[in-house]
Design an enzyme around this catalytic site. Structure first.
Site, PDB file in Angstrom:
ATOM      1  N   ASN A  41     -37.436  83.476  84.025  1.00  0.00           N
ATOM      2  CA  ASN A  41     -38.331  84.616  84.220  1.00  0.00           C
ATOM      3  C   ASN A  41     -39.663  84.136  84.791  1.00  0.00           C
ATOM      4  OD1 ASN A  41     -38.581  83.476  81.582  1.00  0.00           O
ATOM      5  ND2 ASN A  41     -39.685  85.268  80.844  1.00  0.00           N
ATOM      6  N   ILE A  42     -40.215  84.965  85.672  1.00  0.00           N
ATOM      7  CA  ILE A  42     -41.477  84.625  86.339  1.00  0.00           C
ATOM      8  C   ILE A  42     -42.432  85.796  86.163  1.00  0.00           C
ATOM      9  CG2 ILE A  42     -42.568  83.991  88.520  1.00  0.00           C
ATOM     10  CD1 ILE A  42     -39.887  82.756  89.366  1.00  0.00           C
ATOM     11  N   GLU A  43     -43.476  85.558  85.356  1.00  0.00           N
ATOM     12  CA  GLU A  43     -44.431  86.627  85.032  1.00  0.00           C
ATOM     13  C   GLU A  43     -45.664  86.540  85.934  1.00  0.00           C
ATOM     14  OE1 GLU A  43     -45.016  86.338  80.788  1.00  0.00           O
ATOM     15  OE2 GLU A  43     -42.970  87.018  80.402  1.00  0.00           O
ATOM     16  N   CYS A  52     -37.256  89.110  85.978  1.00  0.00           N
ATOM     17  CA  CYS A  52     -36.414  88.513  84.932  1.00  0.00           C
ATOM     18  C   CYS A  52     -35.590  87.346  85.480  1.00  0.00           C
ATOM     19  CB  CYS A  52     -35.451  89.551  84.376  1.00  0.00           C
ATOM     20  SG  CYS A  52     -36.231  90.885  83.470  1.00  0.00           S
ATOM     21  N   GLU A  54     -32.458  86.741  85.179  1.00  0.00           N
ATOM     22  CA  GLU A  54     -31.185  87.133  85.797  1.00  0.00           C
ATOM     23  C   GLU A  54     -31.369  87.450  87.273  1.00  0.00           C
ATOM     24  OE1 GLU A  54     -32.540  88.209  82.990  1.00  0.00           O
ATOM     25  OE2 GLU A  54     -31.077  89.142  81.654  1.00  0.00           O
ATOM     26  N   CYS A  85     -31.954  93.328  80.630  1.00  0.00           N
ATOM     27  CA  CYS A  85     -32.714  94.592  80.599  1.00  0.00           C
ATOM     28  C   CYS A  85     -32.044  95.614  81.528  1.00  0.00           C
ATOM     29  CB  CYS A  85     -34.162  94.342  81.005  1.00  0.00           C
ATOM     30  SG  CYS A  85     -34.383  94.161  82.789  1.00  0.00           S
ATOM     31  N   CYS A  88     -32.093  94.745  85.297  1.00  0.00           N
ATOM     32  CA  CYS A  88     -31.140  93.681  85.632  1.00  0.00           C
ATOM     33  C   CYS A  88     -29.708  94.191  85.582  1.00  0.00           C
ATOM     34  CB  CYS A  88     -31.317  92.482  84.707  1.00  0.00           C
ATOM     35  SG  CYS A  88     -32.846  91.582  85.055  1.00  0.00           S
TER      36      CYS A  88
HETATM   37  N1  THU Z   1     -36.718  88.974  80.425  1.00  0.00           N
HETATM   38  C1  THU Z   1     -35.769  88.336  81.169  1.00  0.00           C
HETATM   39  O1  THU Z   1     -36.071  87.424  81.942  1.00  0.00           O
HETATM   40  N2  THU Z   1     -34.497  88.730  81.021  1.00  0.00           N
HETATM   41  C2  THU Z   1     -34.063  89.645  80.113  1.00  0.00           C
HETATM   42  O2  THU Z   1     -32.867  89.918  80.058  1.00  0.00           O
HETATM   43  C3  THU Z   1     -35.014  90.294  79.232  1.00  0.00           C
HETATM   44  C4  THU Z   1     -36.444  90.078  79.537  1.00  0.00           C
HETATM   45  C5  THU Z   1     -38.112  88.514  80.529  1.00  0.00           C
HETATM   46  C6  THU Z   1     -39.062  89.448  81.205  1.00  0.00           C
HETATM   47  C7  THU Z   1     -40.385  88.995  80.608  1.00  0.00           C
HETATM   48  O3  THU Z   1     -40.847  87.877  81.339  1.00  0.00           O
HETATM   49  C8  THU Z   1     -40.026  88.512  79.209  1.00  0.00           C
HETATM   50  O4  THU Z   1     -38.625  88.302  79.219  1.00  0.00           O
HETATM   51  C9  THU Z   1     -40.380  89.497  78.101  1.00  0.00           C
HETATM   52  O5  THU Z   1     -39.870  90.754  78.393  1.00  0.00           O
END
Ligand code: THU
Length: 130
Positions: A41-43, A52, A54, A85, A88
Site C-alpha cells: 500500500n502507498i499512502e 492499496c 492489491e 476493500c 480492490c
Molecule cells: N489497504 C490495502 O492496501 N489493502 C486492503 O485490502 C485494505 C486496506 C490499505 C489502504 C491503507 O493504506 C491502509 O491499508 C489502511 O486502510
C-alpha cells in the site's frame, strides 16, 4: 496456494508506505504463466490518493502486459486476516475475473474466497449493454 505467492506478498509488505495509517499491507498476484507481481500500500498526505497493495500489484502486472491471472494473496499483521476493500474487489473482478483470493496474517491465520463471493452481482462490462 503456493507459499511463493504469500512469500512475495510478505516481502512487498516491507516496502509499505503507510506513515498515516500505520497499517502495512502486502499483496501478490500470480499470472497464468506463473509469474508473480507484488505490491504494497502507498499512502499520501492527501489521504484519498492512497492506493492499496492489491491494486499496486495488479497495476504492475497490467503494465507489463499481463492479462490473465490465477490468484491473488493479501497479507497484513492484523489480528484477523484482511480481505480486499471494495475498490480492490471491483478492480480484481475487472482484470483478474473470478479468481481465488487468499488472505493471511502474521499469526498464520488464512482464509480464502472466490471473487464471485466477495463481489456478488458485480457491475462490469456485461452491465454496460444498452
Ligand atoms: N489497504 C490495502 O492496501 N489493502 C486492503 O485490502 C485494505 C486496506 C490499505 C489502504 C491503507 O493504506 C491502509 O491499508 C489502511 O486502510
Amino acid at each position: 496456494m503456493s507459499t511463493a505467492l504469500l512469500d512475495a506478498a510478505w516481502k512487498a509488505r516491507q516496502n509499505a508506505c503507510c506513515e498515516y495509517s500505520g497499517f502495512a499491507v502486502g499483496a501478490a498476484v500470480e499470472a497464468s504463466d506463473g509469474r508473480i507481481y507484488s505490491g504494497c500500500n502507498i499512502e499520501n498526505a492527501s489521504y484519498g490518493l492512497t492506493v492499496c497493495a492489491e491494486r499496486v500489484a495488479i497495476w504492475k502486472a497490467l503494465s507489463e502486459g499481463v492479462r490473465e491471472f490465477r490468484r491473488i494473496a493479501v497479507v497484513t499483521a492484523a489480528e484477523s486476516v484482511t480481505p480486499p476493500c471494495g475498490a480492490c474487489r471491483q478492480i480484481i473482478w475487472e482484470y483478474c475475473g473470478d479468481i481465488p483470493v487468499t488472505a493471511s496474517n502474521a499469526t498464520g491465520d488464512r482464509q480464502s474466497w472466490e471473487m464471485h463471493d466477495l463481489l456478488p452481482d458485480a457491475f462490469d462490462c456485461a452491465k454496460l449493454k444498452r
